[in-house]
Design a protein around this motif. Structure first.
Motif, PDB file in Angstrom:
ATOM      1  N   ASP A  27     -29.741 -39.136  17.505  1.00  0.00           N
ATOM      2  CA  ASP A  27     -30.493 -40.281  18.032  1.00  0.00           C
ATOM      3  C   ASP A  27     -31.878 -40.259  17.399  1.00  0.00           C
ATOM      4  O   ASP A  27     -32.763 -39.528  17.863  1.00  0.00           O
ATOM      5  CB  ASP A  27     -30.566 -40.193  19.555  1.00  0.00           C
ATOM      6  CG  ASP A  27     -31.247 -41.388  20.204  1.00  0.00           C
ATOM      7  OD1 ASP A  27     -32.087 -42.051  19.547  1.00  0.00           O
ATOM      8  OD2 ASP A  27     -30.944 -41.654  21.377  1.00  0.00           O
ATOM      9  N   ALA A  28     -32.067 -41.026  16.339  1.00  0.00           N
ATOM     10  CA  ALA A  28     -33.324 -40.982  15.587  1.00  0.00           C
ATOM     11  C   ALA A  28     -34.541 -41.388  16.414  1.00  0.00           C
ATOM     12  O   ALA A  28     -35.556 -40.690  16.384  1.00  0.00           O
ATOM     13  CB  ALA A  28     -33.220 -41.822  14.312  1.00  0.00           C
ATOM     14  N   PRO A  29     -34.499 -42.510  17.163  1.00  0.00           N
ATOM     15  CA  PRO A  29     -35.683 -42.857  17.954  1.00  0.00           C
ATOM     16  C   PRO A  29     -36.054 -41.782  18.985  1.00  0.00           C
ATOM     17  O   PRO A  29     -37.231 -41.471  19.169  1.00  0.00           O
ATOM     18  CB  PRO A  29     -35.292 -44.173  18.635  1.00  0.00           C
ATOM     19  CG  PRO A  29     -34.279 -44.776  17.713  1.00  0.00           C
ATOM     20  CD  PRO A  29     -33.500 -43.593  17.196  1.00  0.00           C
ATOM     21  N   ALA A  30     -35.060 -41.188  19.636  1.00  0.00           N
ATOM     22  CA  ALA A  30     -35.336 -40.149  20.631  1.00  0.00           C
ATOM     23  C   ALA A  30     -35.895 -38.885  19.961  1.00  0.00           C
ATOM     24  O   ALA A  30     -36.834 -38.268  20.473  1.00  0.00           O
ATOM     25  CB  ALA A  30     -34.071 -39.815  21.411  1.00  0.00           C
ATOM     26  N   ALA A  31     -35.340 -38.508  18.824  1.00  0.00           N
ATOM     27  CA  ALA A  31     -35.824 -37.324  18.106  1.00  0.00           C
ATOM     28  C   ALA A  31     -37.253 -37.542  17.619  1.00  0.00           C
ATOM     29  O   ALA A  31     -38.092 -36.641  17.703  1.00  0.00           O
ATOM     30  CB  ALA A  31     -34.902 -37.002  16.930  1.00  0.00           C
ATOM     31  N   ILE A  53     -27.762 -46.463   8.932  1.00  0.00           N
ATOM     32  CA  ILE A  53     -28.523 -45.226   8.736  1.00  0.00           C
ATOM     33  C   ILE A  53     -29.977 -45.475   9.123  1.00  0.00           C
ATOM     34  O   ILE A  53     -30.588 -46.447   8.688  1.00  0.00           O
ATOM     35  CB  ILE A  53     -28.434 -44.741   7.281  1.00  0.00           C
ATOM     36  CG1 ILE A  53     -26.978 -44.457   6.912  1.00  0.00           C
ATOM     37  CG2 ILE A  53     -29.310 -43.511   7.062  1.00  0.00           C
ATOM     38  CD1 ILE A  53     -26.760 -44.222   5.435  1.00  0.00           C
ATOM     39  N   GLN A  54     -30.518 -44.576   9.951  1.00  0.00           N
ATOM     40  CA  GLN A  54     -31.910 -44.669  10.378  1.00  0.00           C
ATOM     41  C   GLN A  54     -32.668 -43.443   9.887  1.00  0.00           C
ATOM     42  O   GLN A  54     -32.174 -42.319   9.991  1.00  0.00           O
ATOM     43  CB  GLN A  54     -32.004 -44.717  11.899  1.00  0.00           C
ATOM     44  CG  GLN A  54     -31.358 -45.933  12.514  1.00  0.00           C
ATOM     45  CD  GLN A  54     -31.402 -45.854  14.024  1.00  0.00           C
ATOM     46  OE1 GLN A  54     -31.100 -44.830  14.613  1.00  0.00           O
ATOM     47  NE2 GLN A  54     -31.782 -46.940  14.650  1.00  0.00           N
ATOM     48  N   VAL A  55     -33.862 -43.671   9.356  1.00  0.00           N
ATOM     49  CA  VAL A  55     -34.720 -42.569   8.907  1.00  0.00           C
ATOM     50  C   VAL A  55     -36.126 -42.772   9.438  1.00  0.00           C
ATOM     51  O   VAL A  55     -36.553 -43.890   9.728  1.00  0.00           O
ATOM     52  CB  VAL A  55     -34.764 -42.437   7.363  1.00  0.00           C
ATOM     53  CG1 VAL A  55     -33.398 -42.127   6.794  1.00  0.00           C
ATOM     54  CG2 VAL A  55     -35.344 -43.674   6.718  1.00  0.00           C
ATOM     55  N   GLY A  56     -36.843 -41.689   9.559  1.00  0.00           N
ATOM     56  CA  GLY A  56     -38.242 -41.705   9.960  1.00  0.00           C
ATOM     57  C   GLY A  56     -38.837 -40.360   9.599  1.00  0.00           C
ATOM     58  O   GLY A  56     -38.110 -39.412   9.280  1.00  0.00           O
ATOM     59  N   SER A  57     -40.153 -40.255   9.651  1.00  0.00           N
ATOM     60  CA  SER A  57     -40.775 -38.968   9.340  1.00  0.00           C
ATOM     61  C   SER A  57     -42.085 -38.810  10.097  1.00  0.00           C
ATOM     62  O   SER A  57     -42.734 -39.786  10.473  1.00  0.00           O
ATOM     63  CB  SER A  57     -41.002 -38.806   7.833  1.00  0.00           C
ATOM     64  OG  SER A  57     -41.816 -39.828   7.338  1.00  0.00           O
ATOM     65  N   VAL A  58     -42.427 -37.553  10.313  1.00  0.00           N
ATOM     66  CA  VAL A  58     -43.665 -37.190  10.991  1.00  0.00           C
ATOM     67  C   VAL A  58     -44.387 -36.153  10.143  1.00  0.00           C
ATOM     68  O   VAL A  58     -43.842 -35.638   9.176  1.00  0.00           O
ATOM     69  CB  VAL A  58     -43.376 -36.604  12.397  1.00  0.00           C
ATOM     70  CG1 VAL A  58     -42.727 -37.636  13.302  1.00  0.00           C
ATOM     71  CG2 VAL A  58     -42.529 -35.352  12.315  1.00  0.00           C
TER      72      VAL A  58
END
Length: 77
Positions: A27-31, A53-58
């Motif tokens: 779960d990308a938004p939750a992570a 496919i969902q991606v994001g970064s911090v």
């Protein structure tokens, strides 16, 4: 192991600073939200890059980029 290309490179820098390792999550938004709760800073918000496919970064406390990816096809295999 999976190799993928994020078509939106507007937030990335060329060279070594432009490389991002992505960790698979269910779960990308939750992570992403959880990483922020743990002290990470926003880098690139979660977005769909095609095929579900969902991606994001911090950024971690030292400024390193930490990516997350949700690939529904990968989870079903």
């Amino acid at each position: 192991f999976e190799l993928g290309l994020d078509p939106d490179t507007s937030e990335l820098k060329p060279g070594a600073a432009g490389q991002v390792a992505y960790w698979s999550v269910t779960d990308a938004p939750a992570a992403y939200a959880r990483l922020l709760e743990l002290g990470a800073r926003k880098h690139v918000a979660v977005s769909e890059v095609g095929g579900g496919i969902q991606v994001g970064s911090v950024l971690d406390p030292d400024g390193n980029v930490f990516g997350i990816i949700h690939n529904p096809a990968r989870l079903s295999s």
